[in-house]
Design an enzyme around this catalytic site. Structure first.
Site, PDB file in Angstrom:
ATOM      1  N   ASP A   1      -1.774  -1.707  -5.904  1.00 10.42           N
ATOM      2  CA  ASP A   1      -2.342  -0.474  -5.359  1.00 10.42           C
ATOM      3  C   ASP A   1      -2.900   0.368  -6.508  1.00 10.42           C
ATOM      4  O   ASP A   1      -2.177   0.740  -7.424  1.00 10.42           O
ATOM      5  CB  ASP A   1      -1.243   0.289  -4.599  1.00 10.42           C
TER       6      ASP A   1
ATOM      7  N   ALA B   1       0.843  -1.199   0.000  1.00  8.11           N
ATOM      8  CA  ALA B   1       0.000   0.000   0.000  1.00  8.11           C
ATOM      9  C   ALA B   1       0.873   1.242   0.000  1.00  8.11           C
ATOM     10  O   ALA B   1       2.057   1.184   0.302  1.00  8.11           O
ATOM     11  CB  ALA B   1      -0.916  -0.017   1.223  1.00  8.11           C
ATOM     12  N   CYS B   2       0.246   2.346  -0.332  1.00 15.09           N
ATOM     13  CA  CYS B   2       0.898   3.647  -0.335  1.00 15.09           C
ATOM     14  C   CYS B   2       1.591   3.879   1.008  1.00 15.09           C
ATOM     15  O   CYS B   2       0.989   3.609   2.032  1.00 15.09           O
ATOM     16  CB  CYS B   2      -0.185   4.711  -0.546  1.00 15.09           C
ATOM     17  N   PRO B   3       2.802   4.349   1.115  1.00 18.53           N
ATOM     18  CA  PRO B   3       3.648   4.872   0.039  1.00 18.53           C
ATOM     19  C   PRO B   3       4.673   3.865  -0.481  1.00 18.53           C
ATOM     20  O   PRO B   3       5.614   4.247  -1.163  1.00 18.53           O
ATOM     21  CB  PRO B   3       4.390   5.998   0.759  1.00 18.53           C
ATOM     22  N   MET B   4       4.500   2.579  -0.153  1.00 19.14           N
ATOM     23  CA  MET B   4       5.566   1.626  -0.436  1.00 19.14           C
ATOM     24  C   MET B   4       5.908   1.409  -1.904  1.00 19.14           C
ATOM     25  O   MET B   4       7.089   1.305  -2.240  1.00 19.14           O
ATOM     26  CB  MET B   4       5.276   0.279   0.256  1.00 19.14           C
TER      27      MET B   4
END
Lengths: 76, 161
Positions: free
Chosen positions: A40, A13-16
């Site tokens: 995502d 998920a964000c920010p990965m």
């Protein structure tokens, strides 16, 4: 397409996805292509904006399956 | 990428778990954009930097000890800003986050340090809340308003959360 490296960012998920993409692009040379796989849904606009700002080029995307694919050509 | 690096500066005032999460996601994203990123922790935001373990610190007044006990030790223990319901809401959020693979704030803080994000603790509010350096995580910077302005005056992004 000649892919120098593939990054599996599926399930993240964000920010990965963007953090990992930044790390991964360090491992390839200018002109080489990084393939990013992500699930995502925000990844598309994230990667488009990020490549634009950081001098790389988003050369192609594939959104036909659940796993989104992006090809980024490394800039200077 | 040849031009000077941009700066992102975030003031984390809030001690809410969800707000800290937003701050740290933006910070990590900005670091991926090759920005120089600074998070300035003041007031309740300082609690995000507290170490997990209970510790006895000498030279604390009764009020300082009380503050120390009433405030969460680390992001892990912070409540959410809406629908916290005495900590139950936070547990619910964490469950949902796990399901969606969102990183917990404590991991985002670690990631921030890996990405060389500068974490500043405001010393004036540390004094007010009675927080000592040994209670906060390692590798952070201690500073005041000038430290923030110094970074913030040429920040591309400046946020107060």
């Amino acid at each position: 397409m000649n892919v120098a490296k593939t990054l599996d960012a599926t399930g993240l998920a964000c920010p990965m996805p963007i953090v990992k993409t930044k790390k991964a692009i360090k491992d390839i040379e200018t002109g080489e292509v990084l393939e990013v796989q992500a699930t995502d849904q925000g990844a598309k606009s994230d990667l488009a904006a990020w490549t634009k700002s950081s001098g790389h080029e988003l050369i192609d995307t594939d959104e036909s399956s659940d796993v989104l694919k992006f090809w980024i050509k490394k800039g200077e | 990428m040849s031009e000077e690096r941009k700066k992102t500066n975030i003031i984390l005032f809030s001690g809410d778990y969800d707000k800290a999460m937003a701050a740290y996601i933006i910070a990590n994203g900005a670091a991926a954009y090759d920005h120089d990123v600074t998070i300035f922790h003041t007031f309740w935001g300082l609690n995000a930097l507290r170490k997990d373990d209970k510790m006895l610190v000498d030279n604390k007044s009764t009020i300082e000890k009380l503050f120390g006990r009433m405030m969460p030790r680390g992001a892990k223990r912070m409540g959410i800003s809406k629908m916290n319901f005495g900590g139950f809401g936070q547990k619910m959020i964490k469950d949902v986050m796990k399901k969606h693979n969102a990183m917990p704030v404590e991991d985002l803080i670690e990631m921030a340090q890996e990405q060389d994000i500068q974490l500043i603790a405001c010393t004036m509010t540390m004094d007010l809340l009675g927080l000592k350096k040994e209670e906060l995580i390692d590798d952070i910077v201690y500073g005041g308003v000038a430290a923030y302005i110094g970074e913030g005056e040429d920040g591309a992004i400046n946020l107060f959360i």
